[in-house]
Motif scaffolding. Structure first.
Motif, PDB file in Angstrom:
ATOM      1  N   ASP A 217       0.853  -1.190   0.000  1.00 38.45           N
ATOM      2  CA  ASP A 217       0.000   0.000   0.000  1.00 38.45           C
ATOM      3  C   ASP A 217       0.890   1.241   0.000  1.00 38.45           C
ATOM      4  OD1 ASP A 217      -2.230   1.619   0.064  1.00 38.45           O
ATOM      5  OD2 ASP A 217      -2.440   1.505   2.242  1.00 38.45           O
ATOM      6  N   LEU A 218       1.673   1.404  -1.049  1.00 37.69           N
ATOM      7  CA  LEU A 218       2.563   2.552  -1.161  1.00 37.69           C
ATOM      8  C   LEU A 218       1.765   3.735  -1.702  1.00 37.69           C
ATOM      9  CD1 LEU A 218       5.628   0.685  -2.697  1.00 37.69           C
ATOM     10  CD2 LEU A 218       5.102   1.100  -0.282  1.00 37.69           C
ATOM     11  N   SER A 219       1.968   4.917  -1.110  1.00 33.11           N
ATOM     12  CA  SER A 219       1.162   6.065  -1.531  1.00 33.11           C
ATOM     13  C   SER A 219       1.923   7.386  -1.514  1.00 33.11           C
ATOM     14  CB  SER A 219      -0.067   6.186  -0.630  1.00 33.11           C
ATOM     15  OG  SER A 219       0.317   6.354   0.720  1.00 33.11           O
ATOM     16  N   VAL A 220       3.204   7.363  -1.159  1.00 33.30           N
ATOM     17  CA  VAL A 220       4.019   8.574  -1.111  1.00 33.30           C
ATOM     18  C   VAL A 220       5.197   8.387  -2.062  1.00 33.30           C
ATOM     19  CG1 VAL A 220       5.422  10.077   0.358  1.00 33.30           C
ATOM     20  CG2 VAL A 220       3.381   8.989   1.297  1.00 33.30           C
ATOM     21  N   ALA A 221       5.468   9.397  -2.882  1.00 31.62           N
ATOM     22  CA  ALA A 221       6.563   9.317  -3.847  1.00 31.62           C
ATOM     23  C   ALA A 221       7.496  10.508  -3.698  1.00 31.62           C
ATOM     24  CB  ALA A 221       6.005   9.301  -5.273  1.00 31.62           C
ATOM     25  N   ALA A 222       8.780  10.253  -3.875  1.00 33.27           N
ATOM     26  CA  ALA A 222       9.779  11.321  -3.910  1.00 33.27           C
ATOM     27  C   ALA A 222      10.746  11.003  -5.043  1.00 33.27           C
ATOM     28  CB  ALA A 222      10.529  11.418  -2.581  1.00 33.27           C
ATOM     29  N   GLY A 223      10.976  11.969  -5.923  1.00 31.26           N
ATOM     30  CA  GLY A 223      11.862  11.769  -7.054  1.00 31.26           C
ATOM     31  C   GLY A 223      12.990  12.768  -7.036  1.00 31.26           C
ATOM     32  N   ALA A 224      14.089  12.408  -7.671  1.00 32.98           N
ATOM     33  CA  ALA A 224      15.242  13.295  -7.760  1.00 32.98           C
ATOM     34  C   ALA A 224      16.040  12.964  -9.011  1.00 32.98           C
ATOM     35  CB  ALA A 224      16.123  13.161  -6.522  1.00 32.98           C
ATOM     36  N   SER A 225      16.935  13.866  -9.374  1.00 30.11           N
ATOM     37  CA  SER A 225      17.855  13.598 -10.472  1.00 30.11           C
ATOM     38  C   SER A 225      19.189  14.257 -10.163  1.00 30.11           C
ATOM     39  CB  SER A 225      17.292  14.105 -11.802  1.00 30.11           C
ATOM     40  OG  SER A 225      17.103  15.496 -11.759  1.00 30.11           O
ATOM     41  N   LEU A 226      20.244  13.622 -10.630  1.00 29.03           N
ATOM     42  CA  LEU A 226      21.601  14.127 -10.486  1.00 29.03           C
ATOM     43  C   LEU A 226      22.368  13.676 -11.719  1.00 29.03           C
ATOM     44  CD1 LEU A 226      23.774  15.498  -8.733  1.00 29.03           C
ATOM     45  CD2 LEU A 226      24.228  13.265  -7.733  1.00 29.03           C
ATOM     46  N   ASP A 227      22.862  14.635 -12.479  1.00 31.59           N
ATOM     47  CA  ASP A 227      23.554  14.344 -13.738  1.00 31.59           C
ATOM     48  C   ASP A 227      22.659  13.483 -14.621  1.00 31.59           C
ATOM     49  OD1 ASP A 227      25.737  15.889 -12.915  1.00 31.59           O
ATOM     50  OD2 ASP A 227      26.709  14.174 -11.961  1.00 31.59           O
ATOM     51  N   ASN A 228      23.087  12.261 -14.954  1.00 33.15           N
ATOM     52  CA  ASN A 228      22.296  11.418 -15.847  1.00 33.15           C
ATOM     53  C   ASN A 228      21.565  10.305 -15.097  1.00 33.15           C
ATOM     54  OD1 ASN A 228      24.432   9.707 -15.243  1.00 33.15           O
ATOM     55  ND2 ASN A 228      24.572   8.898 -17.316  1.00 33.15           N
ATOM     56  N   THR A 229      21.379  10.473 -13.786  1.00 33.90           N
ATOM     57  CA  THR A 229      20.690   9.476 -12.978  1.00 33.90           C
ATOM     58  C   THR A 229      19.403  10.059 -12.420  1.00 33.90           C
ATOM     59  OG1 THR A 229      22.767   8.393 -12.392  1.00 33.90           O
ATOM     60  CG2 THR A 229      20.878   7.960 -10.968  1.00 33.90           C
ATOM     61  N   PHE A 230      18.327   9.304 -12.584  1.00 34.20           N
ATOM     62  CA  PHE A 230      17.013   9.690 -12.087  1.00 34.20           C
ATOM     63  C   PHE A 230      16.566   8.634 -11.083  1.00 34.20           C
ATOM     64  CE2 PHE A 230      17.677  11.448 -16.215  1.00 34.20           C
ATOM     65  CZ  PHE A 230      17.201  12.742 -16.101  1.00 34.20           C
ATOM     66  N   THR A 231      16.038   9.071  -9.941  1.00 29.14           N
ATOM     67  CA  THR A 231      15.636   8.143  -8.896  1.00 29.14           C
ATOM     68  C   THR A 231      14.212   8.412  -8.441  1.00 29.14           C
ATOM     69  OG1 THR A 231      16.592   9.583  -7.220  1.00 29.14           O
ATOM     70  CG2 THR A 231      17.989   7.797  -8.039  1.00 29.14           C
ATOM     71  N   CYS A 232      13.651   7.413  -7.775  1.00 28.89           N
ATOM     72  CA  CYS A 232      12.313   7.530  -7.201  1.00 28.89           C
ATOM     73  C   CYS A 232      12.235   6.597  -6.005  1.00 28.89           C
ATOM     74  CB  CYS A 232      11.257   7.118  -8.223  1.00 28.89           C
ATOM     75  SG  CYS A 232       9.555   7.244  -7.580  1.00 28.89           S
ATOM     76  N   VAL A 233      11.594   7.060  -4.939  1.00 26.18           N
ATOM     77  CA  VAL A 233      11.295   6.225  -3.787  1.00 26.18           C
ATOM     78  C   VAL A 233       9.799   6.271  -3.552  1.00 26.18           C
ATOM     79  CG1 VAL A 233      11.602   5.898  -1.302  1.00 26.18           C
ATOM     80  CG2 VAL A 233      13.529   6.657  -2.686  1.00 26.18           C
ATOM     81  N   LEU A 234       9.200   5.096  -3.409  1.00 23.84           N
ATOM     82  CA  LEU A 234       7.797   4.983  -3.030  1.00 23.84           C
ATOM     83  C   LEU A 234       7.738   4.376  -1.635  1.00 23.84           C
ATOM     84  CD1 LEU A 234       6.037   3.502  -6.217  1.00 23.84           C
ATOM     85  CD2 LEU A 234       6.465   5.899  -5.635  1.00 23.84           C
ATOM     86  N   GLN A 235       6.903   4.934  -0.779  1.00 18.99           N
ATOM     87  CA  GLN A 235       6.706   4.426   0.571  1.00 18.99           C
ATOM     88  C   GLN A 235       5.232   4.518   0.934  1.00 18.99           C
ATOM     89  OE1 GLN A 235       9.257   7.158   2.758  1.00 18.99           O
ATOM     90  NE2 GLN A 235      10.826   5.592   2.966  1.00 18.99           N
ATOM     91  N   ALA A 236       4.865   3.841   2.010  1.00 23.46           N
ATOM     92  CA  ALA A 236       3.535   4.011   2.576  1.00 23.46           C
ATOM     93  C   ALA A 236       3.565   5.272   3.428  1.00 23.46           C
ATOM     94  CB  ALA A 236       3.164   2.799   3.430  1.00 23.46           C
ATOM     95  N   LYS A 237       2.463   5.950   3.523  1.00 27.72           N
ATOM     96  CA  LYS A 237       2.400   7.192   4.291  1.00 27.72           C
ATOM     97  C   LYS A 237       2.715   6.932   5.764  1.00 27.72           C
ATOM     98  CE  LYS A 237      -0.467  11.143   5.244  1.00 27.72           C
ATOM     99  NZ  LYS A 237      -0.377  12.297   4.456  1.00 27.72           N
ATOM    100  N   GLY A 238       3.640   7.721   6.302  1.00 28.42           N
ATOM    101  CA  GLY A 238       3.949   7.684   7.720  1.00 28.42           C
ATOM    102  C   GLY A 238       4.941   6.640   8.175  1.00 28.42           C
ATOM    103  N   VAL A 239       5.455   5.804   7.284  1.00 25.74           N
ATOM    104  CA  VAL A 239       6.442   4.783   7.669  1.00 25.74           C
ATOM    105  C   VAL A 239       7.608   4.787   6.683  1.00 25.74           C
ATOM    106  CG1 VAL A 239       4.761   3.285   8.820  1.00 25.74           C
ATOM    107  CG2 VAL A 239       5.254   2.946   6.407  1.00 25.74           C
ATOM    108  N   SER A 240       8.747   4.323   7.151  1.00 26.85           N
ATOM    109  CA  SER A 240       9.935   4.282   6.291  1.00 26.85           C
ATOM    110  C   SER A 240       9.995   3.022   5.435  1.00 26.85           C
ATOM    111  CB  SER A 240      11.196   4.371   7.144  1.00 26.85           C
ATOM    112  OG  SER A 240      11.248   5.612   7.799  1.00 26.85           O
TER     113      SER A 240
END
Length: 177
Positions: free
Chosen positions: A56-79
């Protein structure tokens, strides 16, 4: 393990800073993509990920650095659990990928990109056990997808998640063409 240092740095920075602050939450059960978070989140959709992994993942955070793009998905309120996706442009071929990128203890995955691997990952630090799937996509991108569970999660749960993460990786590979 041999890795792309830039991808690891980008993932580490993204995971270290991922909490609800600045992340883009989606409605529970949403079928909308996590794309609004930017980075590699453009390749993920909460509905697809949750359906494939039984989470039940519902939170997303994305980033980029040079030629690398990342994303983390988590459930709200937990790591944990968390799903991390990293995508980097490359000029390498399958032989170099196998020799320099794929960890020695990984198992090859047929039908995933030009070359792919899977492996369980042991609990480490504040994270429980997990799964890592990596591949060289046909569009000259190195892609790594990892799922980590909460500390104390049995290793068997991570082992059971391996085929699910591989199937998700195959869907992501199709969307990255």
């Amino acid at each position: 393990m041999r890795r792309l240092p830039l991808a690891i740095l980008a993932i580490a920075l993204l995971v270290a800073g991922c909490d609800d602050a600045g992340a883009s939450p989606a409605a529970q059960g949403s079928t909308a993509p996590a794309a609004s978070a930017g980075g590699a989140c453009q390749l993920l959709d909460f509905g697809m990920v949750n359906a494939k992994l039984g989470l039940d993942l519902s939170v997303a955070a994305g980033a980029s650095l040079d030629n690398t793009f990342t994303c983390v998905l988590q459930a709200k309120g937990v790591s944990y659990p968390d799903l991390v996706l990293a995508v980097s442009s490359t000029t390498i071929d399958a032989d170099v990928f196998g020799d320099m990128i794929q960890p020695k203890n990984a198992t090859a995955v047929q039908g995933l990109g030009v070359a792919g691997y899977q492996m369980p990952t042991p609990a480490a630090g504040k994270a429980g056990p997990g799964v890592e799937v990596g591949w060289l996509a046909g569009n000259k991108r190195i892609i790594e997808l990892s799922l980590r569970f909460a500390p104390g999660t049995p290793d068997q749960r991570a082992a059971d998640a391996v085929p699910k993460v591989v199937e998700l990786a195959k869907l992501i590979d199709l969307s990255s063409l």
